[in-house]
Design a protein around this motif. Structure first.
Motif, PDB file in Angstrom:
ATOM      1  N   ILE A  70      40.631  55.893  61.708  1.00 41.99           N
ATOM      2  CA  ILE A  70      40.719  54.874  62.879  1.00 41.99           C
ATOM      3  C   ILE A  70      41.797  55.477  63.861  1.00 41.99           C
ATOM      4  O   ILE A  70      41.426  55.562  64.898  1.00 41.99           O
ATOM      5  CB  ILE A  70      40.929  53.489  62.427  1.00 41.99           C
ATOM      6  N   TYR A  79      40.790  54.379  72.523  1.00 41.91           N
ATOM      7  CA  TYR A  79      39.502  54.778  71.824  1.00 41.91           C
ATOM      8  C   TYR A  79      38.523  55.155  73.076  1.00 41.91           C
ATOM      9  O   TYR A  79      38.204  54.440  73.860  1.00 41.91           O
ATOM     10  CB  TYR A  79      38.953  53.566  70.862  1.00 41.91           C
ATOM     11  N   VAL A  83      34.144  50.513  70.359  1.00 44.97           N
ATOM     12  CA  VAL A  83      34.486  50.315  68.863  1.00 44.97           C
ATOM     13  C   VAL A  83      33.172  49.240  68.381  1.00 44.97           C
ATOM     14  O   VAL A  83      32.851  49.205  67.413  1.00 44.97           O
ATOM     15  CB  VAL A  83      35.474  49.449  68.589  1.00 44.97           C
ATOM     16  N   TYR A 142      40.427  47.326  64.730  1.00 48.76           N
ATOM     17  CA  TYR A 142      40.796  48.410  65.574  1.00 48.76           C
ATOM     18  C   TYR A 142      41.665  48.070  66.376  1.00 48.76           C
ATOM     19  O   TYR A 142      42.800  48.943  66.896  1.00 48.76           O
ATOM     20  CB  TYR A 142      39.281  48.693  66.212  1.00 48.76           C
ATOM     21  N   THR A 280      35.014  60.239  64.598  1.00 44.89           N
ATOM     22  CA  THR A 280      34.557  59.108  64.899  1.00 44.89           C
ATOM     23  C   THR A 280      33.361  58.952  63.836  1.00 44.89           C
ATOM     24  O   THR A 280      33.103  57.978  63.014  1.00 44.89           O
ATOM     25  CB  THR A 280      33.798  58.845  66.023  1.00 44.89           C
ATOM     26  N   MET A 283      34.564  58.426  60.219  1.00 43.06           N
ATOM     27  CA  MET A 283      34.884  57.134  60.238  1.00 43.06           C
ATOM     28  C   MET A 283      33.816  56.101  59.847  1.00 43.06           C
ATOM     29  O   MET A 283      34.033  55.265  58.829  1.00 43.06           O
ATOM     30  CB  MET A 283      35.821  56.583  61.314  1.00 43.06           C
TER      31      MET A 283
END
Length: 356
Positions: A70, A79, A83, A142, A280, A283
């Motif tokens: 993350i 980011y 999210v 997040y 990403t 993740m």
């Protein structure tokens, strides 16, 4: 994503105290007796040891890499991807895993009343509540990294053990042992110790906002886990993959609503997968596969293995963060994580013994 259904009410109640949060779509293993000859048993024990080692290693790596991935997915401290779309992708992936598991069951056992997807309104009407709770908790996951680093997150997220334990006592009326209550106190002490900051005027490294978000996440996770357990216990014969499927469907629906509210313009202008990188994608798969790893540990190993994995993951996250993010591995953090590990172990072995 799950590989078996609960065999009966008694086995469920005995096993459920091991890890309440894992009941979010994570089945518990039944009791199997083995009367095979010793030579065959020796081979089985060897295979079982290998399997336990594999799933333990997998759970450790997945758990330790969650927070790292993350944080690593950020660019210039923010980011670049949405999210909400990432959360939707995780729910969709878990939903797909549930369908694959169900397809295997249908192929081997056929479609039965307990494993068919068709259901009633009364059955599915209970899933929106935990789905919403997990949505909020996953989004906070997040944003908390604006206040904590990856190692601190791995420590603080263990606060959900306290919330699930207390809610387990209040909502499901299950007794907690003195050892478990003592483990809660140790857990709080360990989390605080790990956050001590001797090189600054601030006593704790994590600011108040970080602690508040960690506590809110723990409460949401705890309540959602206990509520999900109550749902599963209401119909224990129902295949767990069917229950997961409907839970994840509602998770996808609410994440779509979150996308429309928070990131609609950005998604429409730049695309659903805008800002996604290889990290990403890793993740997203990590979050989905972690649930499978927990399921396999509960099926093929035991909760003590999960405790060891969690403990090692805390230190492994800290060590990796030293090289990736310049994290300072202090004595306070090492002592705090050790106390947290001990408290988790005490909580896992301290469940009340059934009265004979």
């Amino acid at each position: 994503m799950e590989y078996r259904k609960i065999k009966d009410q008694e086995n469920y109640e005995d096993a459920s105290q091991n890890d309440i949060e894992s009941l979010h779509g994570k089945p518990l293993s039944g009791v199997v007796t083995n009367s095979m000859p010793s030579s065959v048993g020796g081979l089985n024990n060897k295979s079982s040891w290998k399997l336990k080692s594999i799933v333990t290693l997998a759970l450790t790596l997945l758990t330790s890499s969650q927070a790292i991935l993350i944080v690593w997915s950020k660019r210039a401290g923010k980011y670049e991807y949405s999210v909400t779309t990432a959360n939707f992708s995780v729910e969709a992936l878990k939903c797909a895993f549930s369908l694959v598991a169900l397809a295997r069951i249908w192929k081997s056992q056929g479609v039965t009343e307990d494993n068919k997807l068709s259901t009633s309104f009364d059955e599915v009407s209970v899933y929106p509540i935990p789905a919403i709770l997990y949505l909020i908790k996953n989004l906070l996951q997040y944003y908390i990294f604006a206040y904590v680093d990856a190692p601190a997150y791995q420590i603080l997220k263990n606060l959900n053990i306290i919330s699930t334990g207390v809610l387990y006592r209040i909502i499901l009326k299950k007794k907690l042992s003195e050892i478990q209550w003592a483990a809660f106190i140790l857990l709080c002490a360990g989390c605080t110790t790990a956050q001590l900051n001797p090189s600054s005027d601030h006593v704790l490294q994590t600011p108040l906002q970080g602690w508040v978000m960690a506590i809110v996440m723990a409460l949401l996770s705890g309540f959602a886990g206990v509520y999900t357990e109550a749902i599963i216990k209401k119909r224990p014969s129902r295949n767990i993959n069917v229950q997961n499927f409907w839970l994840y469907i509602f998770g996808m629906v609410f994440n779509l609503i979150a996308i429309c509210i928070q990131d609609y313009d950005e998604v429409m202008n730049k695309g659903f997968f805008h800002g996604y990188s290889f990290i990403t994608v890793c993740m997203i798969f990590n979050h989905a596969l972690s649930g499978i790893a927990v399921s396999m540990v509960m099926k093929y190993a035991n909760n003590i293995v999960k405790v060891y994995s969690t403990s090692v993951a805390m230190l492994l996250t800290a060590v990796v963060s030293v090289f990736l993010f310049g994290f300072h591995l202090s004595l306070a953090f090492f002592l705090g994580s050790t106390v947290v590990s001990i408290s988790i172990y005490l909580h896992s072995i301290g469940k009340p013994q059934a009265q004979k």
